[in-house]
Design a protein around this motif. Structure first.
Motif, short mmCIF file in Angstrom:
data_model
loop_
_atom_site.label_atom_id
_atom_site.label_comp_id
_atom_site.label_asym_id
_atom_site.label_seq_id
_atom_site.Cartn_x
_atom_site.Cartn_y
_atom_site.Cartn_z
N THR A 102 0.87 -1.19 -0.10
CA THR A 102 0.08 0.20 0.04
C THR A 102 0.71 1.15 -0.06
O THR A 102 1.91 1.36 0.58
CB THR A 102 -0.73 -0.04 1.45
N PRO A 103 0.44 2.37 -0.57
CA PRO A 103 1.16 3.54 -0.42
C PRO A 103 1.12 4.00 0.93
O PRO A 103 0.21 3.61 1.58
CB PRO A 103 0.40 4.42 -1.53
N ASP A 104 2.18 4.81 1.38
CA ASP A 104 2.14 5.16 2.63
C ASP A 104 0.99 5.95 3.18
O ASP A 104 0.63 5.86 4.24
CB ASP A 104 3.58 6.12 2.94
N CYS A 131 5.27 -0.73 2.15
CA CYS A 131 4.67 0.53 1.71
C CYS A 131 5.55 1.02 0.70
O CYS A 131 6.67 1.31 1.06
CB CYS A 131 4.78 1.45 3.05
N GLU A 132 5.04 1.35 -0.38
CA GLU A 132 5.71 1.63 -1.47
C GLU A 132 4.59 2.54 -2.32
O GLU A 132 3.36 2.57 -2.15
CB GLU A 132 5.99 0.59 -2.47
N SER A 133 5.07 3.05 -3.56
CA SER A 133 4.36 4.07 -4.44
C SER A 133 3.60 3.25 -5.13
O SER A 133 3.99 1.96 -5.41
CB SER A 133 4.94 5.13 -5.17
N SER A 134 2.21 3.75 -5.59
CA SER A 134 1.37 3.00 -6.50
C SER A 134 2.27 2.04 -7.73
O SER A 134 2.11 1.16 -8.17
CB SER A 134 0.28 3.55 -7.06
N VAL A 148 -3.52 0.54 -4.60
CA VAL A 148 -2.96 1.21 -5.36
C VAL A 148 -3.92 2.42 -6.05
O VAL A 148 -5.16 2.44 -5.92
CB VAL A 148 -2.43 0.84 -6.85
N PHE A 186 5.54 13.43 -2.23
CA PHE A 186 5.96 12.27 -2.40
C PHE A 186 7.14 12.25 -3.38
O PHE A 186 7.21 13.24 -4.14
CB PHE A 186 5.04 11.28 -2.77
N CYS A 190 5.21 9.32 -7.83
CA CYS A 190 4.05 9.32 -7.30
C CYS A 190 3.05 9.78 -8.16
O CYS A 190 3.42 11.01 -8.90
CB CYS A 190 4.03 10.15 -5.94
#
Length: 284
Positions: A102-104, A131-134, A148, A186, A190
């Motif tokens: 999931t994004p932060d 936790c990572e970007s889409s 996402v 971000f 992002c």
């Protein structure tokens, strides 16, 4: 050793329904019993089990006595544990682990409630959160579930929620008046940052990305200090921030679609159950 009568969970369930709904009639409908049956249950609970008066009756109004208030706390805990035991023993396949990405920005807003409810229902399942970007999550093949962000009309997977991105700054500060406009965003991959910069480019407004971080809490700390403007989902805007728009010479930002992706190679009852909890959590 003293022995005490056991308390039937159905008695406690009816008792809690009366306390929550404020009367025997509504409680009877909730537990699918007649009002007379509910009255008999509570007479048995008062006289045979706890040997205390649990209700004060004033016409049609029903209030708990002091002893009833004490029992209510215990009753909720007993029923909660009862549900956990049944879920664990009746569904032995609900063990193992599940990996979600999931994004932060969704972690603080949505995941605490989702994971809390899931853990209560299935305490033997281990959940691993990444936790990572889409855009990064879309490239990964090792996650069971991924949440996402997508543009409306470009959705894939299960639509969880649609929400608008908005501009925001700290109450009592005016970084939007600066030229170039200072942004806290971000990192470069992002979607939100891309959409915000494209919107500013289209209206030919000068800006600079003054602060970047993969962490929403870090971005919000910068914004709360009055150092920059940010663009985030509207539901993430905290009371110490104010939403900006045309009056501050800022362009309207697009709607976003939050979607849930399933890894078809790792689907299981565990992952599907967590997926249902995620879908419910994003509707709240």
């Amino acid at each position: 050793m003293s022995s005490y009568p056991g308390i039937d969970s159905e008695l406690l369930r009816t008792f809690v329904a009366i306390a929550d709904l404020g009367g025997f009639t509504r409680a009877a409908e909730a537990v699918n019993r007649t009002q007379s049956a509910v009255s008999m249950q509570m007479k048995r609970l008062e006289e045979d089990v706890v040997q205390r008066s649990l209700f004060e009756r004033d016409g049609r109004q029903v209030r708990l006595t002091a002893e009833g208030q004490v029992l209510l706390g215990y009753a909720r805990r007993i029923l909660k544990l009862h549900g956990e035991v049944i879920n664990t023993l009746r569904e032995p396949h609900m063990v193992g682990s599940v990996r979600i990405g999931t994004p932060d920005d969704y972690v603080m807003r949505f995941l605490p409630g989702i994971l809390s409810r899931f853990a209560q229902a299935y305490p033997m399942v281990q959940v691993e959160v990444h936790c990572e970007s889409s855009s990064q999550l879309l490239q990964r093949q090792d996650l069971d579930l991924s949440i996402v962000t997508r543009m409306p009309g470009d959705e894939i997977g299960q639509l969880l929620r649609q929400e608008r991105f908005v501009w925001a700054e700290a109450q009592g500060f005016s970084p939007h008046e600066q030229t170039p406009l200072p942004l806290a965003m971000f990192n470069s991959d992002c979607f939100c940052r891309t959409w915000a910069c494209n919107a500013l480019d289209a209206m030919e407004r000068d800006y600079r990305v003054a602060y970047t971080s993969p962490s929403l809490s870090a971005i919000m700390a910068v914004v709360s200090a009055g150092l920059a403007v940010t663009a985030q989902l509207q539901s993430l805007i905290t009371p110490d921030l104010r939403i900006l728009g045309k009056a501050e010479n800022l362009p309207e930002l697009p709607m976003s679609s939050i979607v849930l992706l399933r890894n078809t190679r790792t689907q299981s009852p565990v992952t599907e159950c967590l997926a249902e909890h995620i879908a419910e959590g994003f509707r709240l």
